[in-house]
Design a protein around this motif. Structure first.
Motif, PDB file in Angstrom:
ATOM      1  N   VAL A   1       5.539  10.238   0.196  1.00 46.56           N
ATOM      2  CA  VAL A   1       4.755  11.449   0.376  1.00 46.56           C
ATOM      3  C   VAL A   1       3.714  11.282   1.473  1.00 46.56           C
ATOM      4  O   VAL A   1       3.532  12.151   2.327  1.00 46.56           O
ATOM      5  CB  VAL A   1       4.068  11.850  -0.952  1.00 46.56           C
ATOM      6  N   ASP A   2       3.011  10.138   1.431  1.00 43.81           N
ATOM      7  CA  ASP A   2       1.885   9.986   2.346  1.00 43.81           C
ATOM      8  C   ASP A   2       2.242   9.197   3.608  1.00 43.81           C
ATOM      9  O   ASP A   2       1.384   8.909   4.423  1.00 43.81           O
ATOM     10  CB  ASP A   2       0.715   9.299   1.645  1.00 43.81           C
ATOM     11  N   HIS A   3       3.526   8.864   3.784  1.00 35.70           N
ATOM     12  CA  HIS A   3       3.903   8.028   4.926  1.00 35.70           C
ATOM     13  C   HIS A   3       3.545   8.661   6.256  1.00 35.70           C
ATOM     14  O   HIS A   3       2.945   8.028   7.124  1.00 35.70           O
ATOM     15  CB  HIS A   3       5.401   7.726   4.878  1.00 35.70           C
ATOM     16  N   ASP A   4       3.912   9.919   6.449  1.00 41.42           N
ATOM     17  CA  ASP A   4       3.670  10.570   7.738  1.00 41.42           C
ATOM     18  C   ASP A   4       2.183  10.678   8.048  1.00 41.42           C
ATOM     19  O   ASP A   4       1.755  10.510   9.192  1.00 41.42           O
ATOM     20  CB  ASP A   4       4.310  11.956   7.756  1.00 41.42           C
ATOM     21  N   VAL A   5       1.398  10.954   7.018  1.00 41.24           N
ATOM     22  CA  VAL A   5      -0.048  11.068   7.224  1.00 41.24           C
ATOM     23  C   VAL A   5      -0.629   9.715   7.606  1.00 41.24           C
ATOM     24  O   VAL A   5      -1.420   9.600   8.547  1.00 41.24           O
ATOM     25  CB  VAL A   5      -0.734  11.594   5.948  1.00 41.24           C
ATOM     26  N   GLN A   6      -0.218   8.667   6.873  1.00 44.06           N
ATOM     27  CA  GLN A   6      -0.715   7.330   7.188  1.00 44.06           C
ATOM     28  C   GLN A   6      -0.284   6.890   8.590  1.00 44.06           C
ATOM     29  O   GLN A   6      -1.070   6.288   9.326  1.00 44.06           O
ATOM     30  CB  GLN A   6      -0.205   6.325   6.150  1.00 44.06           C
ATOM     31  N   LEU A   7       0.959   7.187   8.946  1.00 40.42           N
ATOM     32  CA  LEU A   7       1.460   6.805  10.259  1.00 40.42           C
ATOM     33  C   LEU A   7       0.651   7.477  11.364  1.00 40.42           C
ATOM     34  O   LEU A   7       0.258   6.841  12.349  1.00 40.42           O
ATOM     35  CB  LEU A   7       2.939   7.175  10.391  1.00 40.42           C
ATOM     36  N   ALA A   8       0.391   8.760  11.189  1.00 43.76           N
ATOM     37  CA  ALA A   8      -0.392   9.486  12.194  1.00 43.76           C
ATOM     38  C   ALA A   8      -1.799   8.919  12.297  1.00 43.76           C
ATOM     39  O   ALA A   8      -2.356   8.790  13.400  1.00 43.76           O
ATOM     40  CB  ALA A   8      -0.435  10.971  11.846  1.00 43.76           C
TER      41      ALA A   8
END
Length: 322
Positions: free
Chosen positions: A219-226
């Motif tokens: 769920v939070d992968h894209d947010v963390q990556l950004a």
């Protein structure tokens, strides 16, 4: 560019007033430097009986012909302090590097020897010199569609080629490379200042991962990556700003360029997009162990470059040629 005392022009079989030759003459005049014109006859290995039977020129005769050509080139173009002339027999890059080590040349300039490949510009001798020569090496590409030139006085515009745009490739975050980066910027800035050229500074960076973050949930992968990429970009931007703070007034219409991507490909893409006349880079980030002559990024830039290159070495670099 540091004050030059002894410039070596390596003709590499080109005996006309190439852009590289005219640049060497102009720099020697401006710096009050001694100029040596050199060429190398490659050992043919042809026996004396075959030379006599077929009327071939042996290695000594070929060397005499090359010396005659250099002599006439110097007579037509070099004014003031006479140039030294040198022709040797052997492997070209080894002969040139040994001359640098023996005579203390502080710059080698040569015309490019284009190879029959669409991927890159430089032939084997060029690459050996760029990798292994202990002093800076400027491999100069002749302008496309250049008109034939007649002998001219050194004050003639034709005798003094100029860059329009210079690109300095730096790694602003590389540990222990600040001094080398400043040497790159000082050298590129000196060339640009002399030629009234625009100066661009490029720093390319890559994330130390392939787009996936260990331990990040779906769920939070894209947010963390950004967030991580944003933080890394700000760190690289701050490093580039700090490195170039003293050079902003020397850009002359150029700019600093921060780009994410594979470093060599990014540098080459900027050189192409900006129509750079010259790339200034270091072929090592710092002295390495014996046997490693060039960094991966520099190697890939040189393999793919389509324009002139001025390659520098870090302090303490030792050539593998002796």
């Amino acid at each position: 560019m540091q004050a030059l005392k002894h410039i070596l022009y390596f003709a590499d079989g080109e005996f006309g007033p190439t852009q590289a030759f005219r640049r060497a003459v102009a720099l020697a005049r401006e710096h009050g430097a001694r100029l040596t014109l050199m060429d190398v006859t490659i050992e043919s290995g042809i026996g004396a009986d075959l030379v006599k039977r077929f009327g071939l020129a042996d290695d000594v005769q070929q060397s005499e012909q090359r010396l005659w050509a250099l002599t006439h080139l110097a007579e037509d173009w070099v004014q003031g302090q006479p140039a030294r002339l040198r022709v040797t027999i052997g492997t070209p890059f080894i002969e040139v590097i040994q001359a640098v080590l023996r005579d203390g040349h502080d710059l080698v300039i040569k015309p490019v020897r284009e190879r029959p490949s669409s991927r890159g510009l430089f032939a084997s001798t060029d690459m050996h010199l760029l990798r292994k020569c202990p002093c800076p090496v400027w491999v100069d590409r002749e302008p496309e569609h250049a008109a034939p030139r007649q002998p001219a006085q050194p004050t003639d515009a034709n005798a003094d080629p100029r860059c329009i745009r210079v690109l300095a490739a730096v790694d602003a975050t590389q540990p222990d490379s600040r001094q080398l980066n400043r040497t790159i910027l000082d050298t590129a800035g000196a060339v640009a200042g002399r030629d009234d050229a625009a100066l661009d500074v490029v720093h390319a960076w890559q994330a130390p991962f392939d787009g996936s973050l260990p331990g990040a949930g779906p769920v939070d992968h894209d947010v963390q990556l950004a967030d991580v990429l944003g933080l890394l970009e700000r760190e690289h931007a701050a490093a580039l700003t700090a490195l170039t703070a003293d050079y902003r007034t020397r850009l002359n219409g150029g700019d600093t360029h921060l780009a994410r991507g594979e470093p060599a490909a990014t540098i080459l893409a900027h050189a192409d997009a900006l129509a750079s006349d010259l790339i200034v880079l270091a072929t090592l980030s710092r002295p390495r162990e014996p046997g490693l002559f060039i960094g991966t990024t520099a190697e890939d830039v040189l393999q793919g470059a389509q324009t002139s290159v001025l390659a520098l070495k870090p302090e303490g670099f030792v050539s593998p040629v002796s």
